[in-house]
Design an enzyme around this catalytic site. Sequence first.
Site, PDB file in Angstrom:
ATOM      1  CB  CYS A  91      22.100 -17.384   2.414  1.00  0.00           C
ATOM      2  SG  CYS A  91      20.813 -18.399   2.999  1.00  0.00           S
ATOM      3  CG  HIS A 145      23.977 -16.800   7.111  1.00  0.00           C
ATOM      4  ND1 HIS A 145      23.263 -15.876   6.301  1.00  0.00           N
ATOM      5  CD2 HIS A 145      23.215 -17.945   6.913  1.00  0.00           C
ATOM      6  CE1 HIS A 145      22.240 -16.080   5.857  1.00  0.00           C
ATOM      7  NE2 HIS A 145      22.064 -17.403   6.214  1.00  0.00           N
ATOM      8  CD  GLU A 171      25.469 -13.065   7.440  1.00  0.00           C
ATOM      9  OE1 GLU A 171      26.323 -13.569   6.774  1.00  0.00           O
ATOM     10  OE2 GLU A 171      24.217 -13.286   7.137  1.00  0.00           O
TER      11      GLU A 171
END
Lengths: 211, 252
Positions: free
Chosen positions: A82, A190, A192
């Site tokens: 990001c 992202h 994650e």
Amino acid sequence: MVDIAVVDYGMGNLRSVRQALRAVAPDASIAVTSEPNEVTQAARVVFPGQGAMPDCMRELDARGLRAAVLQAARSKPFLGICIGLQMLFEHSDEGNIPGLGILPGKVVRFAANLRDAQDNKLKVPHMGWNQVHHADHTLWQGIPQDARFYFVHSYYVQPFDDALVKATSCYPQPFVCAVARDNLFAVQFHPEKSQSAGLTLLKNFVNWNPV
Amino acid sequence: MLAKRIIPCLDVTAGRVVKGVSFVELRDAGDPVEIARRYDEQGADELAFLDITASSDDRGILFRVIEQVADQVFIPLTVGGGVRHVEDVRNLLNAGADKVSINTSAVLNPQLVEDAAGRYGSQCIVVAIDAKQVNPGQWEVFTHGGRKASGLNAVEWAKNMQKLGAGEILLTSMDKDGQRSGFDLALTRAVTDALEIPVIASGGVGNLQHLVDGVKLGGADAVLAASIFHYGEYTVQQAKQFMAQHGIEVRL
């Protein structure tokens, strides 16, 4: 010395990055750290970022982490996420500031009043799950072409060297959402928070041995 | 292209998921961690947790729930209910929330939205608006779980929250909540057309066509629903397939 250092410069929550890395690398030692030495000594480095890029740059420098990040980005498996992608470039229109200048290019904002093909308004931030069209790279192994990843951002990168581009997404025009060079890989989305596709990418990263 | 999001909502009190009708008459719907995992497996794009009692006793339970969910479910989590101070935002983010929703406190203290967005970034600040129609084409913001009228016009309030740094609006129609007759499409359309930031439509979903209508007619960027998923009527996957059949871009 840890296997994976997640660089913590006080911008946002890194818990989910750590937990996702733990899920794919249960035996690895993972440190969320603001210690330059720990970043320098780690075998791999994850460089996340949230919020506004000027704040991120300021906080990075306030903790004396710039040199450690520059060194890691040039020498070992390194994953930017990001704002951690955006900061690698030379300049950002967000706050009109210089970045770390590791990669040639700039960071620009999505235009106002974007419309899709059906003339629906497209909101900014670009938030949600979008398709990622990827070029060849080890980190995409096992990830279907055009798989969806979770994005939330208002700015995106424009590399000056096309060879850096490892994936694009569309909103509504194509924009670069992943870049790579040598030991470095960085993504706008992202991983994650991108469920199985994201975990696969993180797993590929922790197993990656760039030459 | 970007997919429209489906967000199952878990109203949590004392560590259990409950569901009411028009903000009252609560029914038990199960264990939040178990339910969150199920929705993740079904392909939910995000999960929303609302602490509907938000008493101090329950806070610790909520944090443990969020931590457990965040350790197992790798999709965005929005958590709200009883957020009064910037420290509440920090604590929820630290527990594993990706976004924090602010409702009553945004009305009582709009500075909180600006401070929280300034500190943690707009991407993690959701302003939740409970709106009730007062005249055709006009909606008022209510606070305290829908019990207090604020005197604020919902569309103007949403614009104001965007200006102060909200990254997203969670818009609930109090007239429709729990009625299972569909979203308030006029309200959704009015708010989404007035904003540059994404709007999540909430309140009133009773069948899958309502989700389609929320996106196609209401112009919502995301749709939130609770009871149609909690009681097993539909899976999230069925909802997405139905939306895809109706020409809506979804993550399948």
